[in-house]
Design a protein around this motif. Structure first.
Motif, PDB file in Angstrom:
ATOM      1  N   ILE A  52       0.837  -1.206   0.000  1.00 19.43           N
ATOM      2  CA  ILE A  52       0.000   0.000   0.000  1.00 19.43           C
ATOM      3  C   ILE A  52       0.869   1.251   0.000  1.00 19.43           C
ATOM      4  N   LYS A  53       1.890   1.265   0.837  1.00 16.65           N
ATOM      5  CA  LYS A  53       2.766   2.439   0.918  1.00 16.65           C
ATOM      6  C   LYS A  53       3.488   2.675  -0.402  1.00 16.65           C
ATOM      7  N   ARG A  54       3.884   1.586  -1.059  1.00 12.90           N
ATOM      8  CA  ARG A  54       4.568   1.752  -2.347  1.00 12.90           C
ATOM      9  C   ARG A  54       3.599   2.274  -3.404  1.00 12.90           C
ATOM     10  N   LEU A  55       2.374   1.786  -3.387  1.00 16.22           N
ATOM     11  CA  LEU A  55       1.369   2.287  -4.329  1.00 16.22           C
ATOM     12  C   LEU A  55       1.125   3.778  -4.138  1.00 16.22           C
ATOM     13  N   LEU A  56       1.143   4.223  -2.906  1.00 21.07           N
ATOM     14  CA  LEU A  56       0.879   5.631  -2.615  1.00 21.07           C
ATOM     15  C   LEU A  56       2.018   6.539  -3.083  1.00 21.07           C
TER      16      LEU A  56
ATOM     17  N   LEU B  86      -5.798   5.066  -6.085  1.00 23.23           N
ATOM     18  CA  LEU B  86      -6.909   4.219  -6.519  1.00 23.23           C
ATOM     19  C   LEU B  86      -6.555   2.741  -6.372  1.00 23.23           C
ATOM     20  N   GLN B  87      -5.335   2.384  -6.777  1.00 21.44           N
ATOM     21  CA  GLN B  87      -4.891   0.991  -6.646  1.00 21.44           C
ATOM     22  C   GLN B  87      -4.762   0.598  -5.184  1.00 21.44           C
ATOM     23  N   ALA B  88      -4.283   1.526  -4.359  1.00 20.61           N
ATOM     24  CA  ALA B  88      -4.157   1.252  -2.924  1.00 20.61           C
ATOM     25  C   ALA B  88      -5.540   1.005  -2.321  1.00 20.61           C
ATOM     26  N   GLN B  89      -6.503   1.823  -2.700  1.00 17.04           N
ATOM     27  CA  GLN B  89      -7.863   1.661  -2.190  1.00 17.04           C
ATOM     28  C   GLN B  89      -8.447   0.323  -2.633  1.00 17.04           C
TER      29      GLN B  89
ATOM     30  N   LEU C 136      -8.950  12.234   2.158  1.00 16.38           N
ATOM     31  CA  LEU C 136      -8.733  12.796   0.819  1.00 16.38           C
ATOM     32  C   LEU C 136     -10.040  12.840   0.027  1.00 16.38           C
ATOM     33  N   ASN C 137     -10.827  11.771   0.151  1.00 14.42           N
ATOM     34  CA  ASN C 137     -12.122  11.752  -0.541  1.00 14.42           C
ATOM     35  C   ASN C 137     -13.057  12.828   0.012  1.00 14.42           C
TER      36      ASN C 137
END
Length: 260
Positions: free
Chosen positions: A149-153, A162-165, A191-192
Protein backbone atom coordinates in the motif's frame (compact mmCIF):
# COMPACT_ATOMS: atom_id res chain seq x y z
CA UNK A 1 12.37 -32.61 10.67
CA UNK A 2 15.64 -30.70 10.37
CA UNK A 3 16.12 -28.08 13.07
CA UNK A 4 13.25 -29.46 15.20
CA UNK A 5 13.97 -31.64 18.24
CA UNK A 6 11.96 -33.40 20.94
CA UNK A 7 13.72 -32.81 24.27
CA UNK A 8 13.21 -35.48 26.93
CA UNK A 9 16.28 -35.05 29.18
CA UNK A 10 18.14 -32.14 30.74
CA UNK A 11 21.29 -33.42 29.05
CA UNK A 12 19.74 -33.01 25.62
CA UNK A 13 18.58 -29.52 26.53
CA UNK A 14 22.01 -28.50 27.82
CA UNK A 15 23.65 -29.72 24.63
CA UNK A 16 21.48 -27.42 22.54
CA UNK A 17 21.90 -24.51 24.96
CA UNK A 18 25.64 -24.61 24.31
CA UNK A 19 25.18 -24.14 20.56
CA UNK A 20 25.55 -20.75 18.86
CA UNK A 21 22.20 -20.98 17.05
CA UNK A 22 19.00 -19.16 17.89
CA UNK A 23 16.90 -21.48 20.02
CA UNK A 24 13.13 -21.43 20.17
CA UNK A 25 11.98 -23.48 23.16
CA UNK A 26 8.35 -24.51 23.00
CA UNK A 27 7.17 -25.58 26.45
CA UNK A 28 3.99 -27.60 25.95
CA UNK A 29 1.77 -30.30 27.39
CA UNK A 30 -0.79 -32.70 25.87
CA UNK A 31 -3.61 -30.86 27.64
CA UNK A 32 -2.62 -27.40 26.28
CA UNK A 33 -4.84 -26.64 23.27
CA UNK A 34 -3.07 -23.33 22.53
CA UNK A 35 0.27 -25.16 22.39
CA UNK A 36 -1.13 -27.67 19.92
CA UNK A 37 -2.55 -24.88 17.76
CA UNK A 38 0.76 -23.01 17.54
CA UNK A 39 3.09 -25.99 17.06
CA UNK A 40 2.52 -26.40 13.28
CA UNK A 41 3.08 -22.65 12.86
CA UNK A 42 6.35 -22.83 14.79
CA UNK A 43 7.51 -25.80 12.73
CA UNK A 44 6.82 -23.96 9.45
CA UNK A 45 8.64 -20.86 10.67
CA UNK A 46 11.69 -22.91 11.65
CA UNK A 47 11.64 -24.79 8.34
CA UNK A 48 11.55 -21.48 6.44
CA UNK A 49 14.31 -19.87 8.51
CA UNK A 50 17.21 -21.24 6.42
CA UNK A 51 18.63 -23.22 9.38
CA UNK A 52 19.07 -20.04 11.44
CA UNK A 53 16.54 -21.18 14.04
CA UNK A 54 16.24 -24.40 16.07
CA UNK A 55 12.99 -25.49 17.70
CA UNK A 56 13.18 -27.46 20.95
CA UNK A 57 9.90 -29.07 22.01
CA UNK A 58 9.76 -29.63 25.77
CA UNK A 59 6.84 -31.51 27.30
CA UNK A 60 6.64 -30.08 30.84
CA UNK A 61 4.74 -33.14 32.07
CA UNK A 62 7.86 -35.18 31.27
CA UNK A 63 10.58 -32.61 31.96
CA UNK A 64 9.34 -30.49 34.87
CA UNK A 65 12.91 -29.45 35.76
CA UNK A 66 13.27 -27.60 32.45
CA UNK A 67 10.10 -25.63 33.13
CA UNK A 68 11.40 -24.74 36.60
CA UNK A 69 14.77 -23.68 35.21
CA UNK A 70 13.14 -21.17 32.86
CA UNK A 71 10.43 -20.11 35.32
CA UNK A 72 7.57 -21.30 33.17
CA UNK A 73 4.48 -20.24 35.13
CA UNK A 74 1.86 -21.35 32.62
CA UNK A 75 1.17 -22.47 29.09
CA UNK A 76 1.58 -21.61 26.31
CA UNK A 77 5.16 -20.51 26.85
CA UNK A 78 7.64 -20.06 24.01
CA UNK A 79 11.10 -18.65 24.75
CA UNK A 80 13.65 -17.38 22.24
CA UNK A 81 17.26 -17.72 23.38
CA UNK A 82 20.46 -16.34 21.89
CA UNK A 83 23.74 -17.33 23.54
CA UNK A 84 21.73 -18.55 26.57
CA UNK A 85 20.15 -15.11 26.98
CA UNK A 86 16.37 -14.78 26.77
CA UNK A 87 15.37 -12.46 23.92
CA UNK A 88 11.63 -13.01 23.78
CA UNK A 89 8.90 -14.79 25.75
CA UNK A 90 5.47 -15.53 24.25
CA UNK A 91 2.76 -16.52 26.73
CA UNK A 92 -0.43 -16.23 24.70
CA UNK A 93 -2.03 -17.82 21.67
CA UNK A 94 -0.79 -16.11 18.49
CA UNK A 95 -1.53 -16.66 14.81
CA UNK A 96 1.28 -17.66 12.46
CA UNK A 97 1.46 -14.10 11.15
CA UNK A 98 1.72 -12.72 14.69
CA UNK A 99 4.45 -15.23 15.55
CA UNK A 100 6.45 -14.25 12.48
CA UNK A 101 6.11 -10.57 13.33
CA UNK A 102 7.26 -11.21 16.90
CA UNK A 103 10.28 -13.20 15.72
CA UNK A 104 11.19 -10.98 12.75
CA UNK A 105 13.87 -8.92 14.61
CA UNK A 106 15.92 -12.10 15.05
CA UNK A 107 15.23 -14.15 11.93
CA UNK A 108 15.10 -13.06 8.32
CA UNK A 109 12.45 -15.07 6.53
CA UNK A 110 12.12 -14.94 2.75
CA UNK A 111 9.36 -12.32 2.84
CA UNK A 112 11.60 -10.01 4.92
CA UNK A 113 14.37 -10.33 2.34
CA UNK A 114 11.89 -9.48 -0.42
CA UNK A 115 10.60 -6.40 1.42
CA UNK A 116 14.16 -5.15 1.92
CA UNK A 117 14.87 -5.72 -1.76
CA UNK A 118 11.74 -3.79 -2.74
CA UNK A 119 12.61 -0.95 -0.39
CA UNK A 120 15.83 -0.14 -2.27
CA UNK A 121 14.37 -0.80 -5.75
CA UNK A 122 14.08 2.50 -7.63
CA UNK A 123 11.74 1.20 -10.34
CA UNK A 124 8.15 1.38 -9.09
CA UNK A 125 6.83 -1.48 -11.24
CA UNK A 126 9.65 -3.82 -10.26
CA UNK A 127 9.30 -2.94 -6.58
CA UNK A 128 5.58 -3.77 -6.67
CA UNK A 129 6.31 -7.12 -8.33
CA UNK A 130 8.79 -7.97 -5.59
CA UNK A 131 6.27 -7.11 -2.87
CA UNK A 132 3.62 -9.16 -4.68
CA UNK A 133 5.95 -12.17 -4.31
CA UNK A 134 6.10 -11.47 -0.58
CA UNK A 135 2.30 -11.30 -0.46
CA UNK A 136 2.10 -14.68 -2.22
CA UNK A 137 4.31 -16.12 0.53
CA UNK A 138 2.62 -14.41 3.48
CA UNK A 139 -0.86 -13.28 2.45
CA UNK A 140 -2.08 -13.31 6.07
CA UNK A 141 0.68 -10.96 7.27
CA UNK A 142 -0.27 -7.28 7.54
CA UNK A 143 3.37 -6.21 7.12
CA UNK A 144 3.53 -7.25 3.45
CA UNK A 145 0.22 -5.57 2.61
CA UNK A 146 1.34 -2.40 4.37
CA UNK A 147 4.53 -2.32 2.27
CA UNK A 148 2.46 -2.77 -0.90
CA UNK A 149 0.00 0.00 0.00
CA UNK A 150 2.77 2.44 0.92
CA UNK A 151 4.57 1.75 -2.35
CA UNK A 152 1.37 2.29 -4.33
CA UNK A 153 0.88 5.63 -2.62
CA UNK A 154 4.26 6.72 -3.99
CA UNK A 155 2.92 6.43 -7.55
CA UNK A 156 1.82 9.30 -9.77
CA UNK A 157 -1.17 11.46 -8.85
CA UNK A 158 -4.40 9.52 -8.51
CA UNK A 159 -3.45 6.12 -9.95
CA UNK A 160 -1.55 4.85 -6.94
CA UNK A 161 -4.20 5.91 -4.46
CA UNK A 162 -6.91 4.22 -6.52
CA UNK A 163 -4.89 0.99 -6.65
CA UNK A 164 -4.16 1.25 -2.92
CA UNK A 165 -7.86 1.66 -2.19
CA UNK A 166 -8.70 -1.36 -4.38
CA UNK A 167 -6.10 -3.43 -2.52
CA UNK A 168 -7.44 -2.30 0.86
CA UNK A 169 -11.01 -3.19 -0.17
CA UNK A 170 -9.92 -6.83 -0.57
CA UNK A 171 -8.13 -7.16 2.77
CA UNK A 172 -9.48 -9.27 5.61
CA UNK A 173 -10.88 -7.60 8.76
CA UNK A 174 -7.93 -8.97 10.75
CA UNK A 175 -5.36 -7.26 8.50
CA UNK A 176 -7.41 -4.05 8.47
CA UNK A 177 -7.02 -3.92 12.25
CA UNK A 178 -3.30 -3.23 11.83
CA UNK A 179 -2.86 0.31 13.29
CA UNK A 180 -0.85 1.70 10.37
CA UNK A 181 -3.15 0.20 7.73
CA UNK A 182 -6.12 1.58 9.66
CA UNK A 183 -4.47 5.02 9.64
CA UNK A 184 -3.92 4.86 5.87
CA UNK A 185 -7.57 3.87 5.35
CA UNK A 186 -8.60 6.95 7.31
CA UNK A 187 -6.11 9.06 5.34
CA UNK A 188 -7.64 7.97 2.02
CA UNK A 189 -11.12 8.62 3.38
CA UNK A 190 -10.02 12.13 4.34
CA UNK A 191 -8.73 12.80 0.82
CA UNK A 192 -12.12 11.75 -0.54
CA UNK A 193 -13.88 14.03 1.95
CA UNK A 194 -11.66 16.96 0.97
CA UNK A 195 -12.44 16.33 -2.71
CA UNK A 196 -16.18 16.33 -2.02
CA UNK A 197 -15.85 19.55 0.01
CA UNK A 198 -15.21 21.54 -3.16
CA UNK A 199 -12.59 23.49 -5.11
CA UNK A 200 -11.91 25.88 -2.22
CA UNK A 201 -10.08 23.00 -0.50
CA UNK A 202 -7.88 22.08 -3.50
CA UNK A 203 -4.72 23.43 -1.86
CA UNK A 204 -5.46 21.42 1.30
CA UNK A 205 -5.80 18.29 -0.83
CA UNK A 206 -2.37 18.96 -2.39
CA UNK A 207 -0.76 19.45 1.03
CA UNK A 208 -2.25 16.19 2.28
CA UNK A 209 -0.98 14.32 -0.78
CA UNK A 210 2.50 15.73 -0.05
CA UNK A 211 2.01 14.84 3.65
CA UNK A 212 2.41 18.49 4.66
CA UNK A 213 0.00 18.07 7.55
CA UNK A 214 0.78 21.31 9.38
CA UNK A 215 0.02 23.43 6.31
CA UNK A 216 -3.23 21.52 5.75
CA UNK A 217 -4.17 22.03 9.39
CA UNK A 218 -3.44 25.77 9.27
CA UNK A 219 -5.56 26.17 6.15
CA UNK A 220 -8.48 24.26 7.68
CA UNK A 221 -8.22 26.32 10.87
CA UNK A 222 -8.37 29.53 8.82
CA UNK A 223 -11.45 28.23 6.99
CA UNK A 224 -13.02 27.22 10.32
CA UNK A 225 -12.46 30.68 11.79
CA UNK A 226 -14.19 32.28 8.79
CA UNK A 227 -16.96 29.71 8.52
CA UNK A 228 -17.46 27.72 11.70
CA UNK A 229 -19.49 24.70 10.62
CA UNK A 230 -19.74 20.99 11.38
CA UNK A 231 -18.20 19.91 8.04
CA UNK A 232 -14.92 21.79 8.55
CA UNK A 233 -14.86 20.74 12.21
CA UNK A 234 -15.10 17.07 11.14
CA UNK A 235 -12.35 17.51 8.54
CA UNK A 236 -10.00 18.94 11.18
CA UNK A 237 -10.73 16.06 13.57
CA UNK A 238 -10.08 13.50 10.82
CA UNK A 239 -6.85 15.24 9.85
CA UNK A 240 -5.59 15.12 13.44
CA UNK A 241 -6.46 11.42 13.63
CA UNK A 242 -4.49 10.46 10.51
CA UNK A 243 -1.31 12.41 11.27
CA UNK A 244 1.56 9.91 11.74
CA UNK A 245 3.42 12.26 14.13
CA UNK A 246 1.26 11.80 17.21
CA UNK A 247 3.10 14.39 19.29
CA UNK A 248 2.48 17.02 16.63
CA UNK A 249 -1.14 15.87 16.36
CA UNK A 250 -1.60 16.30 20.11
CA UNK A 251 -0.11 19.81 20.04
CA UNK A 252 -2.36 20.85 17.15
CA UNK A 253 -5.37 19.25 18.81
CA UNK A 254 -4.81 21.40 21.90
CA UNK A 255 -4.60 24.46 19.63
CA UNK A 256 -7.85 23.45 17.89
CA UNK A 257 -9.73 22.84 21.14
CA UNK A 258 -8.79 26.31 22.31
CA UNK A 259 -10.65 27.68 19.26
CA UNK A 260 -13.60 25.31 19.17
Amino acid sequence: MSGIYEISTLGQLEQHLNSDKLLLIDFWAPWCTSCKAMLPCLERIVTDSSKKLVLLKVNIDILEQAAERFTVLGLPCIILLQHKTEQLRITQLLTEGQLKKALSPWIELEYVQLLKQADVEADQTQALRIIEKAIELESDLSQVHLAYIKRLLQAEEGTGRLQAQNHIDNLSPEILRDPEISRIVSYLDLLNDITRAGEQFACIYSWLVDEQYTQAFDALITAYQHQSNAEIHELIVKLLNVMPDRKLAHRLRVQFLALA
